[in-house]
Scaffold this motif. Sequence first.
Motif, PDB file in Angstrom:
ATOM      1  N   LEU A 122       0.687  -1.314  -0.038  1.00  0.00           N
ATOM      2  CA  LEU A 122       0.028  -0.065  -0.008  1.00  0.00           C
ATOM      3  C   LEU A 122       1.036   1.253  -0.179  1.00  0.00           C
ATOM      4  O   LEU A 122       0.341   2.444  -0.362  1.00  0.00           O
ATOM      5  CB  LEU A 122      -0.891   0.136   1.271  1.00  0.00           C
ATOM      6  CG  LEU A 122      -1.878  -1.251   1.299  1.00  0.00           C
ATOM      7  CD1 LEU A 122      -2.895  -1.066   2.708  1.00  0.00           C
ATOM      8  CD2 LEU A 122      -2.806  -0.982   0.083  1.00  0.00           C
ATOM      9  N   LEU A 123       1.938   1.362   0.323  1.00  0.00           N
ATOM     10  CA  LEU A 123       3.087   2.313   0.562  1.00  0.00           C
ATOM     11  C   LEU A 123       3.966   2.589  -0.883  1.00  0.00           C
ATOM     12  O   LEU A 123       4.523   3.467  -0.780  1.00  0.00           O
ATOM     13  CB  LEU A 123       3.990   2.273   1.812  1.00  0.00           C
ATOM     14  CG  LEU A 123       3.003   2.388   2.996  1.00  0.00           C
ATOM     15  CD1 LEU A 123       3.973   2.204   4.320  1.00  0.00           C
ATOM     16  CD2 LEU A 123       2.189   3.529   3.379  1.00  0.00           C
ATOM     17  N   LEU A 124       3.777   1.683  -1.651  1.00  0.00           N
ATOM     18  CA  LEU A 124       4.687   2.043  -2.891  1.00  0.00           C
ATOM     19  C   LEU A 124       3.939   2.774  -3.870  1.00  0.00           C
ATOM     20  O   LEU A 124       2.881   2.323  -4.630  1.00  0.00           O
ATOM     21  CB  LEU A 124       5.161   0.428  -3.460  1.00  0.00           C
ATOM     22  CG  LEU A 124       5.866  -0.463  -2.681  1.00  0.00           C
ATOM     23  CD1 LEU A 124       6.194  -1.569  -3.229  1.00  0.00           C
ATOM     24  CD2 LEU A 124       7.244   0.504  -2.516  1.00  0.00           C
ATOM     25  N   LEU A 125       4.067   4.129  -3.724  1.00  0.00           N
ATOM     26  CA  LEU A 125       3.195   5.046  -4.557  1.00  0.00           C
ATOM     27  C   LEU A 125       3.964   5.762  -5.567  1.00  0.00           C
ATOM     28  O   LEU A 125       5.008   5.964  -5.547  1.00  0.00           O
ATOM     29  CB  LEU A 125       2.584   6.047  -3.525  1.00  0.00           C
ATOM     30  CG  LEU A 125       1.852   5.299  -2.176  1.00  0.00           C
ATOM     31  CD1 LEU A 125       1.669   6.350  -1.034  1.00  0.00           C
ATOM     32  CD2 LEU A 125       0.612   4.634  -2.855  1.00  0.00           C
ATOM     33  N   PRO A 126       2.988   6.313  -6.401  1.00  0.00           N
ATOM     34  CA  PRO A 126       3.647   6.781  -7.799  1.00  0.00           C
ATOM     35  C   PRO A 126       4.491   8.138  -7.420  1.00  0.00           C
ATOM     36  O   PRO A 126       5.353   8.441  -8.180  1.00  0.00           O
ATOM     37  CB  PRO A 126       2.361   6.924  -8.597  1.00  0.00           C
ATOM     38  CG  PRO A 126       1.416   6.054  -8.239  1.00  0.00           C
ATOM     39  CD  PRO A 126       1.724   5.916  -6.843  1.00  0.00           C
ATOM     40  N   LYS A 153       7.806   5.255 -10.701  1.00  0.00           N
ATOM     41  CA  LYS A 153       8.714   5.526 -11.862  1.00  0.00           C
ATOM     42  C   LYS A 153       9.238   6.880 -11.633  1.00  0.00           C
ATOM     43  O   LYS A 153      10.208   7.316 -12.182  1.00  0.00           O
ATOM     44  CB  LYS A 153       7.690   5.763 -13.117  1.00  0.00           C
ATOM     45  CG  LYS A 153       6.607   4.606 -13.723  1.00  0.00           C
ATOM     46  CD  LYS A 153       7.654   3.522 -14.265  1.00  0.00           C
ATOM     47  CE  LYS A 153       6.949   2.467 -14.987  1.00  0.00           C
ATOM     48  NZ  LYS A 153       7.719   1.541 -15.679  1.00  0.00           N
ATOM     49  N   SER A 154       8.942   7.694 -10.653  1.00  0.00           N
ATOM     50  CA  SER A 154       9.426   8.896 -10.029  1.00  0.00           C
ATOM     51  C   SER A 154      10.534   9.084  -9.251  1.00  0.00           C
ATOM     52  O   SER A 154      11.214   9.750  -8.852  1.00  0.00           O
ATOM     53  CB  SER A 154       8.430   9.679  -9.469  1.00  0.00           C
ATOM     54  OG  SER A 154       7.400  10.084 -10.633  1.00  0.00           O
ATOM     55  N   LEU A 155      11.014   7.560  -8.989  1.00  0.00           N
ATOM     56  CA  LEU A 155      12.176   7.418  -7.956  1.00  0.00           C
ATOM     57  C   LEU A 155      13.563   7.996  -8.690  1.00  0.00           C
ATOM     58  O   LEU A 155      13.818   7.674  -9.696  1.00  0.00           O
ATOM     59  CB  LEU A 155      12.250   6.071  -7.494  1.00  0.00           C
ATOM     60  CG  LEU A 155      11.462   5.484  -7.057  1.00  0.00           C
ATOM     61  CD1 LEU A 155      11.693   3.906  -6.560  1.00  0.00           C
ATOM     62  CD2 LEU A 155      11.323   6.173  -5.247  1.00  0.00           C
ATOM     63  N   SER A 156      14.139   8.903  -7.814  1.00  0.00           N
ATOM     64  CA  SER A 156      15.660   9.520  -8.242  1.00  0.00           C
ATOM     65  C   SER A 156      16.480   8.748  -7.115  1.00  0.00           C
ATOM     66  O   SER A 156      17.877   8.721  -7.415  1.00  0.00           O
ATOM     67  CB  SER A 156      15.352  10.753  -8.003  1.00  0.00           C
ATOM     68  OG  SER A 156      15.355  11.323  -6.710  1.00  0.00           O
ATOM     69  N   LEU A 178      13.570   2.501 -14.366  1.00  0.00           N
ATOM     70  CA  LEU A 178      13.560   3.693 -13.619  1.00  0.00           C
ATOM     71  C   LEU A 178      14.763   4.478 -14.056  1.00  0.00           C
ATOM     72  O   LEU A 178      15.939   4.711 -13.383  1.00  0.00           O
ATOM     73  CB  LEU A 178      13.926   3.289 -11.931  1.00  0.00           C
ATOM     74  CG  LEU A 178      12.752   2.293 -11.388  1.00  0.00           C
ATOM     75  CD1 LEU A 178      13.326   2.175  -9.927  1.00  0.00           C
ATOM     76  CD2 LEU A 178      11.337   2.934 -11.445  1.00  0.00           C
ATOM     77  N   PRO A 179      14.631   5.258 -15.148  1.00  0.00           N
ATOM     78  CA  PRO A 179      15.739   5.848 -15.850  1.00  0.00           C
ATOM     79  C   PRO A 179      16.174   7.274 -15.173  1.00  0.00           C
ATOM     80  O   PRO A 179      16.929   7.914 -15.407  1.00  0.00           O
ATOM     81  CB  PRO A 179      15.078   6.278 -17.157  1.00  0.00           C
ATOM     82  CG  PRO A 179      13.611   6.148 -16.997  1.00  0.00           C
ATOM     83  CD  PRO A 179      13.138   5.159 -16.013  1.00  0.00           C
ATOM     84  N   LEU A 180      15.086   7.671 -13.946  1.00  0.00           N
ATOM     85  CA  LEU A 180      15.497   8.854 -13.426  1.00  0.00           C
ATOM     86  C   LEU A 180      16.315   8.904 -12.064  1.00  0.00           C
ATOM     87  O   LEU A 180      16.799   9.695 -11.534  1.00  0.00           O
ATOM     88  CB  LEU A 180      14.015   9.474 -13.072  1.00  0.00           C
ATOM     89  CG  LEU A 180      13.162   9.761 -14.018  1.00  0.00           C
ATOM     90  CD1 LEU A 180      11.741  10.557 -13.415  1.00  0.00           C
ATOM     91  CD2 LEU A 180      13.756  10.734 -15.049  1.00  0.00           C
ATOM     92  N   LEU A 181      16.848   7.589 -11.967  1.00  0.00           N
ATOM     93  CA  LEU A 181      17.643   7.287 -10.558  1.00  0.00           C
ATOM     94  C   LEU A 181      18.887   8.241 -10.653  1.00  0.00           C
ATOM     95  O   LEU A 181      19.514   8.183 -11.725  1.00  0.00           O
ATOM     96  CB  LEU A 181      18.003   5.649 -10.649  1.00  0.00           C
ATOM     97  CG  LEU A 181      16.719   4.798 -10.142  1.00  0.00           C
ATOM     98  CD1 LEU A 181      17.193   3.259 -10.059  1.00  0.00           C
ATOM     99  CD2 LEU A 181      16.314   5.186  -8.715  1.00  0.00           C
ATOM    100  N   SER A 182      19.004   8.561  -9.542  1.00  0.00           N
ATOM    101  CA  SER A 182      20.534   9.589  -9.470  1.00  0.00           C
ATOM    102  C   SER A 182      21.270   8.663  -8.486  1.00  0.00           C
ATOM    103  O   SER A 182      22.678   8.796  -8.385  1.00  0.00           O
ATOM    104  CB  SER A 182      20.219  10.889  -9.152  1.00  0.00           C
ATOM    105  OG  SER A 182      19.543  10.841  -7.760  1.00  0.00           O
ATOM    106  N   ARG A 183      20.540   8.178  -7.479  1.00  0.00           N
ATOM    107  CA  ARG A 183      21.454   7.121  -6.608  1.00  0.00           C
ATOM    108  C   ARG A 183      20.705   5.836  -6.321  1.00  0.00           C
ATOM    109  O   ARG A 183      19.464   5.693  -6.104  1.00  0.00           O
ATOM    110  CB  ARG A 183      21.526   7.921  -5.230  1.00  0.00           C
ATOM    111  CG  ARG A 183      22.129   8.935  -4.913  1.00  0.00           C
ATOM    112  CD  ARG A 183      22.587   9.427  -3.552  1.00  0.00           C
ATOM    113  NE  ARG A 183      21.641   9.226  -2.413  1.00  0.00           N
ATOM    114  CZ  ARG A 183      20.772  10.150  -1.802  1.00  0.00           C
ATOM    115  NH1 ARG A 183      20.977  11.397  -2.413  1.00  0.00           N
ATOM    116  NH2 ARG A 183      20.092   9.734  -0.853  1.00  0.00           N
ATOM    117  N   LEU A 184      21.483   4.689  -6.379  1.00  0.00           N
ATOM    118  CA  LEU A 184      21.122   3.478  -6.417  1.00  0.00           C
ATOM    119  C   LEU A 184      22.177   2.416  -5.405  1.00  0.00           C
ATOM    120  O   LEU A 184      23.259   2.466  -5.580  1.00  0.00           O
ATOM    121  CB  LEU A 184      21.143   2.789  -8.069  1.00  0.00           C
ATOM    122  CG  LEU A 184      20.921   1.148  -8.019  1.00  0.00           C
ATOM    123  CD1 LEU A 184      19.464   1.107  -7.455  1.00  0.00           C
ATOM    124  CD2 LEU A 184      21.109   0.933  -9.315  1.00  0.00           C
ATOM    125  N   GLY A 185      21.301   1.950  -4.339  1.00  0.00           N
ATOM    126  CA  GLY A 185      22.092   1.099  -3.470  1.00  0.00           C
ATOM    127  C   GLY A 185      21.769  -0.356  -3.721  1.00  0.00           C
ATOM    128  O   GLY A 185      20.653  -0.837  -3.612  1.00  0.00           O
TER     129      GLY A 185
END
Length: 577
Positions: A122-126, A153-156, A178-185
Amino acid sequence: MGGPLRYRRARWAARSRAGVLVNGFTEAPTYTPTSPGAQPFVSPQQSMPRRKAVPALGSLCLQSLVQHMQSVWVKDYSENYLDEYSFRFVMGPFNDLAGSLVQDLIRLLGESRRLSRAALHLLLLPHLQELSLQHCHSLVSNAIGQLIAVRCKSLSVLDLHGCSRLSADVLVDVVEELPLLSRLGLAETQANVQVLAAVGSSCRRLRELDVSRCRKVTPRALRHLAYDPLERTLGCPTLRVLLARGLEPAGGGVVSALAFVLLALPRLEVLEHGDVPAALGLLHAGQLDGTGDADDFPSLRELARRRGGPPLTLPLRRLEELTEPELAAARAVCPDAEEVAACLGDGATDGWDALLSWSRLARLGLSCAGPRGRALCEALPLARGLGSQLQTLALHGFLLEDELALCALLGCCPNLRDFSAELLPPPRGRPDAEPPEEPPRWDTELLPRGLPRLQRFSLALPGPVPAPHGLLLRATLASLLCRCPRLQSLRLLGIALPLDSVFETVLTAPGPPLQELQELSLVESRVSERTVRLLLASEGRLRRLDVSRCRDVHRRDYDGFLQAVRKQRLDLDITWE
């Protein structure tokens, strides 16, 4: 909090006022003591630790959501819909929360072990822009990964640290969607060559990547991150930070693969891996041939040609785990380094010139690896040369032979913000026939300029200290603490010298000093309950005090401290054992 929830196949239409409560009100004011002066003992209203603040309304609302999440918000969804449908989108009360508050809610649920699979659905929101699942990594399955790829899709910023249940195929889907990612762990995940190839080709805005302790990340995977052999294009053009510590060795070629990454990623400023110094040495020596492979990767020489030069230089800003012989090569290849950590031997110092020639060096760490160690005074020429440009200085394993060495070294670095030292006491000479008498009040003029920007200070000095050294050391501490108005963290560890008089000098000085101090650790040092009482009665912001294994602090003293904290309702944690 509202009536029964109604679900449709593609959305949840129920709404709640919880989001309005969190977003619609400003934070409640908090009480801050404002006593004008500081005396050794004052009224409780003027105590150094602040009183417990009134919780902000937004924080109370989030805590309420945490407490009632399972019984109210996800009960019906869990019982009737969790495994029956796969909702592409869910609309409900949490859509009204700002993305940052949703992330805070996920974190609080994870830290309190109240986050369930249904709640996470329920918390994975656009509208989420940042998402960290490190605190609930055991819940993150392939199904959750697919939901992230579809909904968010908006995740950075995405942190999947420890989410080892996600398969490599799902990780590929996530990064490609997710092409907008700037940080990825991706630390401690199943990331492999396919995942890193997808990151390199899809995440064109990526600035930070963490693949630490990923068992399947091989030297070949690192090459695929930096270069696509099918398209013959470089990957991750904006990557600045690559964390790759703890990778399991998988065949040879690690050093050449790191050299390949350094040449192929034009903006890389930080590469954390134990073999980076060797890779820099390879590049400095010009050993650039025969390092391609059967997958049509270009050679190091071809990549170097694209970078221009000679001389070949890289934009690395942080260099770690250097040995003294490696300093010259690192300086030649990375002339703009701002942070350097090096290990020195016992012989004649060969690396001072390289260190002094880094014009932008602001953070320096030096350790002594030899059995004899080095005298702290040997670092004085370096401190004088770097002077005011140093902001961080860490020293490990130096001998405090000259009693004035520490004071002189601190005086050379007036702009330090962070200082830490683990020093060794000098070898014992003949005992003094008559130890010098301790002054009634310590002279605070040894460091007349002080360190006005210092925020963190740590000093460890285990073992007995000769009397002259002890006098100079305590006078140095008294002078320092009186002249570092921004100090927030102070650690004096294992110092076998009476420090009560030092704190009395400091806490009764005009000002008073230490008003910004929040953390104080005196583990295994010589302080008594008298110092703690002075701290409790002085003005400031102290939040954490550690007096563990202090031989002059007893159980009855500790019980008295806790009673005073409870009685005055202070926001202070005291540790003792």
